[in-house]
Design an enzyme around this catalytic site. Structure first.
Site, PDB file in Angstrom:
ATOM      1  N   LYS A   8       0.782  -1.425  -0.044  1.00  0.00           N
ATOM      2  CA  LYS A   8       0.026   0.078   0.158  1.00  0.00           C
ATOM      3  C   LYS A   8       0.802   1.186   0.096  1.00  0.00           C
ATOM      4  CE  LYS A   8      -1.742   2.997   1.763  1.00  0.00           C
ATOM      5  NZ  LYS A   8      -1.647   4.566   1.229  1.00  0.00           N
TER       6      LYS A   8
ATOM      7  N   GLY B  79       5.868   6.048   8.402  1.00  0.00           N
ATOM      8  CA  GLY B  79       5.176   7.228   8.267  1.00  0.00           C
ATOM      9  C   GLY B  79       5.050   7.939   9.601  1.00  0.00           C
ATOM     10  N   SER B  80       4.043   8.806   9.587  1.00  0.00           N
ATOM     11  CA  SER B  80       3.826   9.864  10.789  1.00  0.00           C
ATOM     12  C   SER B  80       3.656   8.992  12.046  1.00  0.00           C
ATOM     13  CB  SER B  80       3.025  10.905  10.599  1.00  0.00           C
ATOM     14  OG  SER B  80       1.424  10.024  10.606  1.00  0.00           O
ATOM     15  N   THR B  81       4.009   9.753  13.255  1.00  0.00           N
ATOM     16  CA  THR B  81       3.536   9.097  14.382  1.00  0.00           C
ATOM     17  C   THR B  81       2.012   8.929  14.648  1.00  0.00           C
ATOM     18  OG1 THR B  81       5.761   9.680  15.444  1.00  0.00           O
ATOM     19  CG2 THR B  81       3.633   9.437  17.003  1.00  0.00           C
TER      20      THR B  81
ATOM     21  N   ALA C 161      -0.358   8.566  12.385  1.00  0.00           N
ATOM     22  CA  ALA C 161      -0.925   7.344  11.809  1.00  0.00           C
ATOM     23  C   ALA C 161      -0.328   6.150  12.413  1.00  0.00           C
ATOM     24  CB  ALA C 161      -0.441   7.486  10.312  1.00  0.00           C
ATOM     25  N   GLY C 162       1.109   6.127  13.005  1.00  0.00           N
ATOM     26  CA  GLY C 162       1.298   4.718  13.488  1.00  0.00           C
ATOM     27  C   GLY C 162       0.983   4.570  14.859  1.00  0.00           C
TER      28      GLY C 162
ATOM     29  N   GLU D 198       7.882   2.361  11.926  1.00  0.00           N
ATOM     30  CA  GLU D 198       9.008   3.443  12.017  1.00  0.00           C
ATOM     31  C   GLU D 198       8.460   4.706  11.599  1.00  0.00           C
ATOM     32  OE1 GLU D 198      11.364   6.032  11.124  1.00  0.00           O
ATOM     33  OE2 GLU D 198      11.281   5.141   8.924  1.00  0.00           O
TER      34      GLU D 198
ATOM     35  N   CYS E  26      12.745  11.619   7.923  1.00  0.00           N
ATOM     36  CA  CYS E  26      12.343  11.313   9.558  1.00  0.00           C
ATOM     37  C   CYS E  26      13.509  11.459  10.437  1.00  0.00           C
ATOM     38  CB  CYS E  26      11.946   9.922   9.448  1.00  0.00           C
ATOM     39  SG  CYS E  26      12.821   8.667   9.092  1.00  0.00           S
TER      40      CYS E  26
ATOM     41  N   GLU F 234       7.395  17.410  14.838  1.00  0.00           N
ATOM     42  CA  GLU F 234       8.341  17.224  13.575  1.00  0.00           C
ATOM     43  C   GLU F 234       7.410  17.951  12.595  1.00  0.00           C
ATOM     44  OE1 GLU F 234       9.965  13.216  11.461  1.00  0.00           O
ATOM     45  OE2 GLU F 234       7.500  13.410  11.642  1.00  0.00           O
TER      46      GLU F 234
END
Length: 490
Positions: free
Chosen positions: A184, A236-238, A240-241, A258, A292, A390
């Protein structure tokens, strides 16, 4: 179908599911906007929830009933090397796709993608040396075997800043351990994943082992929630993580995350101001600051703060800002309009709390595209948003401290823990300071990264590691077998 010049994809209007190029259920297309021109440069199929379910079902069938999980590791390695052989002559296409989609400098794109292909060879080598079956002594059985078995169906979700290298690494580790994959890619950068899917097809991988479903967020959420997915590998972003981690925890699915960073560079007294200014400016402008592990905080002794601020400002004012295909450009656009607006929002916050030394505006000579000047804030309080959140752009925060003890404390005073650095000519001091910094990576004298080694973060920068032989472990489950005798063939 519209594609960037020099990029040749056979079926951009289709998805790759179960070994077939199939139309998207929705019939919709994702449009990719050039950050240089703000024009549409490519269109690809858009997957919806129905397509996600079909891809997971295909991967599930390939894993549960197909030959791939039980194929001997040597044969899996050979098949993966065939994929690399297909991709290697397409390095120029990969570079062109990256530049067209996110405005990465063409001068950097070639070496970047050659390096990513080289790294894939390294991963195949790690798999070749990996002990999938190991005999150990045991008081409970005559034969004790520790077996590493594939975790199952992997949803591989890659970001837009390094779409080929990151996605290809996830696919590599999954395939080499015997997993099946649903790719994806980010909707901003799907083209590289098409080339990976074509490589899997060319290498003759069994149907369903590799699948491709570009989508927007709603369909991606559906994929992560699918009970047929055994593991999610996300970069990706924190924000979304965290969501992915919660969903996976709810059904005890495996995940590797990550995520973001707000990494600090500590400047020691033995490091020359001019050298530090060049290094830090060259770092924050790399990939327009969209890395990142970027060193976006600089921690400096208060007595040297003003001198360093002036030196960095001089360097930043000399940076050539231009279109990504301009060989003279040192700083290209940021990837998309929403990213530019995000950066501008942080710059506005910074102006209210710190000293804007240089930058902070769109360059006057470029009236189209998502460009922003390299920006330096001085006298930043580490508690301010520009030091804690960030930004993902060419914005540098200079933080004064009294001494080295405070420098370490400030570096660690962050929700993130991805990377860090100390600028010093004293390797012993770098070692001592580095051991005190709570980050997954640390380098002396700049942003130093080697994806042949483990990569990942502490705290909210992620869970697990990718890279190196350690990168294989998140894609396997460890099984202990206690037998009365060794089986044949061992």
């Amino acid at each position: 179908m519209l594609l960037p010049h020099g990029v040749h994809i056979a079926h951009p209007e289709r998805l790759y599911i179960g070994g077939q190029w199939v139309p998207a259920h929705s019939g919709r297309l994702i449009e990719i906007i050039s950050p240089d021109s703000e024009q549409v440069v490519a269109r690809v199929a858009e997957a919806d929830a129905t397509d996600m379910d079909a891809a997971v079902a295909a991967a599930r069938a390939a894993f549960d009933h197909g030959p791939w999980p039980t194929t001997p590791p040597a044969q899996r390695i050979a098949a993966f090397r065939a994929m690399i052989d297909h991709l290697r002559p397409r390095a120029d296409e990969l570079a062109r796709a990256w530049t067209a989609q996110i405005g990465g400098l063409a001068s950097f794109a070639g070496p970047m993608h050659q390096g990513a292909l080289f790294a894939l060879d390294g991963i195949a080598g790690f798999a070749q040396d990996f002990r999938f079956i190991e005999q150990r002594p045991s008081h409970a059985a005559a034969a004790a075997l520790i077996v590493q078995e594939p975790v199952g169906v992997v949803a591989a979700i890659a970001p837009w800043n390094g779409p080929f290298g990151i996605m290809a690494n996830k696919v590599a580790y999954a395939l080499l351990t015997g997993c099946c994959v649903v790719m994806k890619p980010s909707p901003e950068t799907p083209l590289e994943a098409y080339l990976i899917a074509e490589a899997a097809e060319a290498a003759g991988l069994p149907p369903g082992v590799v699948n491709l479903v570009p989508s927007h967020r709603e369909a991606a959420d559906h994929l992560v929630s699918n009970p047929g997915v055994d593991k999610v590998s996300f970069t990706g972003s924190t924000v979304a993580g965290k969501r992915i981690g919660q969903v996976c925890a709810g059904r005890v699915a495996r995940c590797t995350l990550e995520l973001g960073g707000k990494s600090a560079a500590i400047v020691r007294d033995d490091f020359a101001i001019d050298h530090a200014a060049k290094l830090l400016t060259g770092t924050i402008t790399m990939m327009s600051g969209q890395v990142c592990a970027m060193l976006s905080r600089v921690i400096v002794p208060r007595a040297r703060h003003d001198e360093l601020a002036d030196a960095i400002a001089r360097e930043m004012r000399g940076v050539v800002i231009g279109h990504s295909d301009d060989p003279a450009a040192q700083l290209g656009p940021v990837a998309m309009q929403r990213q530019l607006e995000r950066i501008e929002g942080y710059i506005a916050q910074g102006k209210a709390s710190a000293d804007l030394v240089t930058g902070g505006s769109r360059p006057s000579h470029l009236n189209r595209g998502y460009f922003i000047e390299p920006t330096l804030f001085a006298n930043v309080n580490n508690a301010d948003a520009i030091a804690q959140e960030e930004i993902f752009g060419p914005v540098l925060a200079l933080i004064p401290v009294e001494d080295e003890e405070e420098a370490v404390a400030v570096a660690n005073a962050s929700a993130y823990g991805l990377n860090g650095s100390v600028l010093t000519h004293d390797a012993q001091a770098a070692w001592t300071i580095g051991r005190r910094i709570r980050t997954g990576g640390f380098g002396q004298n700049g942003l130093r990264m080697d994806f042949g080694l483990p990569f990942g973060g502490f705290k909210q920068s992620g869970v697990g590691r990718e890279g190196g032989p350690e990168g294989l472990m998140p894609y396997v489950e460890t099984k202990t077998m206690l037998l009365d005798a060794l089986p044949d063939g061992l």
